[in-house]
Design a protein around this motif. Structure first.
Motif, PDB file in Angstrom:
ATOM      1  N   LYS A 308       0.828  -1.194   0.000  1.00 30.64           N
ATOM      2  CA  LYS A 308       0.000   0.000   0.000  1.00 30.64           C
ATOM      3  C   LYS A 308       0.871   1.256   0.000  1.00 30.64           C
ATOM      4  N   ILE A 309       0.423   2.276  -0.732  1.00 29.90           N
ATOM      5  CA  ILE A 309       1.114   3.557  -0.752  1.00 29.90           C
ATOM      6  C   ILE A 309       0.079   4.681  -0.703  1.00 29.90           C
ATOM      7  N   LEU A 310       0.542   5.858  -0.338  1.00 32.63           N
ATOM      8  CA  LEU A 310      -0.266   7.070  -0.349  1.00 32.63           C
ATOM      9  C   LEU A 310       0.303   8.019  -1.393  1.00 32.63           C
ATOM     10  N   PHE A 311      -0.569   8.617  -2.212  1.00 33.07           N
ATOM     11  CA  PHE A 311      -0.093   9.510  -3.257  1.00 33.07           C
ATOM     12  C   PHE A 311      -1.106  10.619  -3.480  1.00 33.07           C
ATOM     13  N   GLN A 312      -0.642  11.706  -4.081  1.00 33.11           N
ATOM     14  CA  GLN A 312      -1.492  12.826  -4.441  1.00 33.11           C
ATOM     15  C   GLN A 312      -0.816  13.630  -5.527  1.00 33.11           C
ATOM     16  N   SER A 313      -1.546  14.549  -6.108  1.00 32.45           N
ATOM     17  CA  SER A 313      -1.009  15.397  -7.160  1.00 32.45           C
ATOM     18  C   SER A 313       0.042  16.336  -6.598  1.00 32.45           C
ATOM     19  N   VAL A 314       1.080  16.586  -7.388  1.00 29.36           N
ATOM     20  CA  VAL A 314       2.122  17.523  -6.974  1.00 29.36           C
ATOM     21  C   VAL A 314       1.549  18.919  -6.830  1.00 29.36           C
ATOM     22  N   ALA A 315       0.580  19.249  -7.660  1.00 25.55           N
ATOM     23  CA  ALA A 315      -0.039  20.569  -7.596  1.00 25.55           C
ATOM     24  C   ALA A 315      -0.910  20.734  -6.362  1.00 25.55           C
ATOM     25  N   GLY A 316      -1.223  19.640  -5.681  1.00 26.36           N
ATOM     26  CA  GLY A 316      -2.018  19.717  -4.477  1.00 26.36           C
ATOM     27  C   GLY A 316      -3.496  19.973  -4.711  1.00 26.36           C
ATOM     28  N   ASP A 317      -3.965  19.760  -5.955  1.00 24.19           N
ATOM     29  CA  ASP A 317      -5.374  20.022  -6.256  1.00 24.19           C
ATOM     30  C   ASP A 317      -6.246  18.788  -6.081  1.00 24.19           C
ATOM     31  N   ALA A 318      -5.707  17.722  -5.515  1.00 26.02           N
ATOM     32  CA  ALA A 318      -6.474  16.498  -5.282  1.00 26.02           C
ATOM     33  C   ALA A 318      -6.156  15.983  -3.892  1.00 26.02           C
ATOM     34  N   ALA A 319      -7.117  15.286  -3.312  1.00 29.29           N
ATOM     35  CA  ALA A 319      -6.943  14.758  -1.965  1.00 29.29           C
ATOM     36  C   ALA A 319      -5.964  13.592  -1.976  1.00 29.29           C
ATOM     37  N   LEU A 320      -5.444  13.270  -0.809  1.00 27.82           N
ATOM     38  CA  LEU A 320      -4.531  12.140  -0.655  1.00 27.82           C
ATOM     39  C   LEU A 320      -5.283  10.851  -0.951  1.00 27.82           C
ATOM     40  N   GLN A 321      -4.689  10.001  -1.792  1.00 27.07           N
ATOM     41  CA  GLN A 321      -5.335   8.770  -2.209  1.00 27.07           C
ATOM     42  C   GLN A 321      -4.494   7.576  -1.793  1.00 27.07           C
ATOM     43  N   THR A 322      -5.166   6.450  -1.648  1.00 29.43           N
ATOM     44  CA  THR A 322      -4.512   5.189  -1.305  1.00 29.43           C
ATOM     45  C   THR A 322      -4.485   4.290  -2.530  1.00 29.43           C
ATOM     46  N   GLY A 323      -3.339   3.664  -2.766  1.00 30.81           N
ATOM     47  CA  GLY A 323      -3.204   2.773  -3.911  1.00 30.81           C
ATOM     48  C   GLY A 323      -2.415   1.529  -3.546  1.00 30.81           C
ATOM     49  N   TYR A 344      -2.312   0.925 -10.466  1.00 28.57           N
ATOM     50  CA  TYR A 344      -3.408   0.959 -11.422  1.00 28.57           C
ATOM     51  C   TYR A 344      -4.575   1.734 -10.807  1.00 28.57           C
ATOM     52  N   LEU A 345      -5.033   2.735 -11.537  1.00 28.99           N
ATOM     53  CA  LEU A 345      -6.067   3.642 -11.032  1.00 28.99           C
ATOM     54  C   LEU A 345      -7.415   3.303 -11.665  1.00 28.99           C
ATOM     55  N   ARG A 346      -8.429   3.305 -10.841  1.00 29.18           N
ATOM     56  CA  ARG A 346      -9.797   3.086 -11.306  1.00 29.18           C
ATOM     57  C   ARG A 346     -10.686   4.175 -10.717  1.00 29.18           C
ATOM     58  N   GLY A 347     -11.363   4.907 -11.575  1.00 30.74           N
ATOM     59  CA  GLY A 347     -12.244   5.947 -11.096  1.00 30.74           C
ATOM     60  C   GLY A 347     -11.531   7.123 -10.458  1.00 30.74           C
ATOM     61  N   SER A 348     -10.283   7.341 -10.808  1.00 30.24           N
ATOM     62  CA  SER A 348      -9.528   8.446 -10.230  1.00 30.24           C
ATOM     63  C   SER A 348      -9.843   9.751 -10.956  1.00 30.24           C
ATOM     64  N   LYS A 349      -9.731  10.864 -10.240  1.00 34.48           N
ATOM     65  CA  LYS A 349      -9.951  12.178 -10.828  1.00 34.48           C
ATOM     66  C   LYS A 349      -8.670  12.769 -11.417  1.00 34.48           C
ATOM     67  N   GLY A 353      -0.722  12.527 -17.743  1.00 33.45           N
ATOM     68  CA  GLY A 353       0.343  13.515 -17.810  1.00 33.45           C
ATOM     69  C   GLY A 353       0.533  14.312 -16.545  1.00 33.45           C
ATOM     70  N   GLN A 354      -0.339  14.140 -15.562  1.00 32.52           N
ATOM     71  CA  GLN A 354      -0.245  14.899 -14.315  1.00 32.52           C
ATOM     72  C   GLN A 354       0.839  14.308 -13.420  1.00 32.52           C
TER      73      GLN A 354
END
Length: 438
Positions: A308-323, A344-349, A353-354
């Motif tokens: 398990k890892i935690l990740f988010q956009s570098v721009a900070g425009d998305a909440a912290l997600q678990t993958g 692998y992302l499913r239903g991610s916002k 390229g982000q």
């Protein structure tokens, strides 16, 4: 009287013998210690005690073997500074025990290549019309993409019309019909040809799926390696950077399929010829994305599939997600070794390229831990200064993870004490001669 005279004579002879023996010993001692030398400058040799004309130190007698007698307190000063250092620097003992280390990594969102669909022409011919104008243009399933003129297709239609008019053989008609189906025509088109008796000079190519389309020339373009900031993001906070200072590069699959082309126009033009079976477009499904995080190659052993890892956009425009890591892929590109951890992302916002960053927790039970200030880089490895009596001796060590200012050392440091700040012990005018650590 005679007895007193004889006793006095014996006492006189005894005193002469004792005096003669003492003079012989003094002369012998004087002969053996007749030369004096300087402990720091052996070329200075004198016949009597005194001071060294170079450094002012007291001269010491030479041994019978010809070697100078050196004070034991001066022995640490006789070795070069690149082999040992005389210092009173504070020391520390390496720490041991289980640690939970958080590795930081940067990455990029890309399309999932497992969900891509290829668009190819079943016949060889000339492109008469293109329904796509720019790369990554959204398309729907069944949307018209190409119109192709094919002489082979026209010949096959004329063959069907001839068989239908001249011969009442169902097997021949069915064979001609199947040939047209294999060339990409639909059953409705074939029925219209038989009904009207006129061949169709263009074959239509439709989209097999909904998503974003890109021409094959862009897909085949080689991906560039990620910047030092992106690849180093994991190395700076991970021990792999301690061993090789390796950077990273782009993933060998997903990153290569999502080049940064924006809305660049497609390179395929009307009037261009295509071959039978040639893939013209690739369609990526928007609902299936991946996030590739770049790590130093030495960290691949610390990251596992299913972790398990935690990740988010570098721009900070998305909440912290678990993958969950679905793939750990070692690769080499641009002369740099690296590893890619794929989620692998499913239903991610997130959008393709982000840029994203991740925190990967790693539990380690092996090795010893030292502050980063206790290690010095030689360019080809790392050393620590081990305390040995009144001096510090450089020892080469193998490093592992690095986090929160602490560095993992994989060698056995049982009973060691090392300098807390090694940079103060480095002689800038000479290379450090590090001995083996064991």
């Amino acid at each position: 009287m005679n007895r007193n005279y004889i006793g006095s004579l014996l006492r006189l002879l005894l005193l002469v013998a004792v005096a003669w023996g003492c003079d012989s010993k003094k002369e012998a001692a004087h002969n053996h210690a007749e030369q004096f030398t300087c402990p720091m400058h052996p070329q200075i040799v004198r016949d009597e005690p005194g001071s060294c004309p170079i450094c002012g130190m007291d001269l010491v007698p030479q041994a019978e073997s010809g070697e100078e007698v050196v004070d034991s307190a001066l022995r640490p000063l006789l070795k070069p500074t690149n082999a040992q250092v005389l210092s009173e620097a504070p020391t520390i003992a390496p720490e041991t025990g289980t640690r939970i280390v958080t590795l930081s990594a940067q990455g990029k969102v890309a399309y999932d290549t497992r969900e891509q669909a290829g668009v190819a022409s079943r016949v060889a011919g000339r492109i008469e019309r293109i329904g796509i104008r720019y790369n990554f243009q959204p398309v729907r399933k069944g949307q018209l993409l190409l119109e192709i003129y094919s002489p082979d297709l026209v010949a096959a239609q004329r063959e069907l019309l001839y068989v239908s008019r001249q011969d009442d053989n169902p097997a021949l008609r069915e064979g001609a019909r199947q040939k047209l189906l294999l060339l990409g025509m639909s059953a409705a088109q074939i029925a219209d040809i038989v009904r009207t008796g006129k061949p169709v000079y263009r074959v239509f190519v439709y989209s097999p799926a909904s998503g974003y389309i890109v021409d094959q020339s862009v897909v085949a373009a080689p991906a560039t390696a990620p910047s030092a900031a992106m690849a180093g993001g994991g190395a700076a906070s991970s021990g792999g950077g301690m061993n090789g200072m390796g950077g990273g590069a782009a993933s060998t699959t997903a990153a290569a399929t999502a080049p940064n082309v924006g809305n660049a126009p497609v390179l395929i033009r009307e009037g261009q010829y295509v071959g039978a079976g040639q893939t013209v477009f690739t369609i990526y499904k928007a609902s299936s994305l991946v996030a590739d995080f770049y790590l130093d190659a030495s960290l691949a052993r610390e990251v596992r599939r299913g972790q398990k890892i935690l990740f988010q956009s570098v721009a900070g425009d998305a909440a912290l997600q678990t993958g969950t890591i679905g793939l750990v892929e070692p690769a080499q590109r641009g002369g740099e070794s690296f590893a890619t951890a794929r989620v692998y992302l499913r239903g991610s916002k997130l959008n393709p390229g982000q840029l994203v960053r991740a925190e990967i927790p790693v539990v380690t039970e092996n090795g010893y831990w030292l502050p980063r200030s206790a290690l010095v880089s030689l360019g080809t490895g790392w050393i620590v200064f081990k305390a040995e009596g009144d001096v510090f001796t450089p020892k080469r060590v193998q490093t592992g993870l690095s986090a929160d200012g602490m560095v993992q050392v994989l060698d056995d440091l049982t009973g060691w004490r090392v300098a807390r700040t090694s940079s103060y012990l480095v002689d800038s005018e000479s290379f450090i001669r590090a001995s083996a650590n064991l």
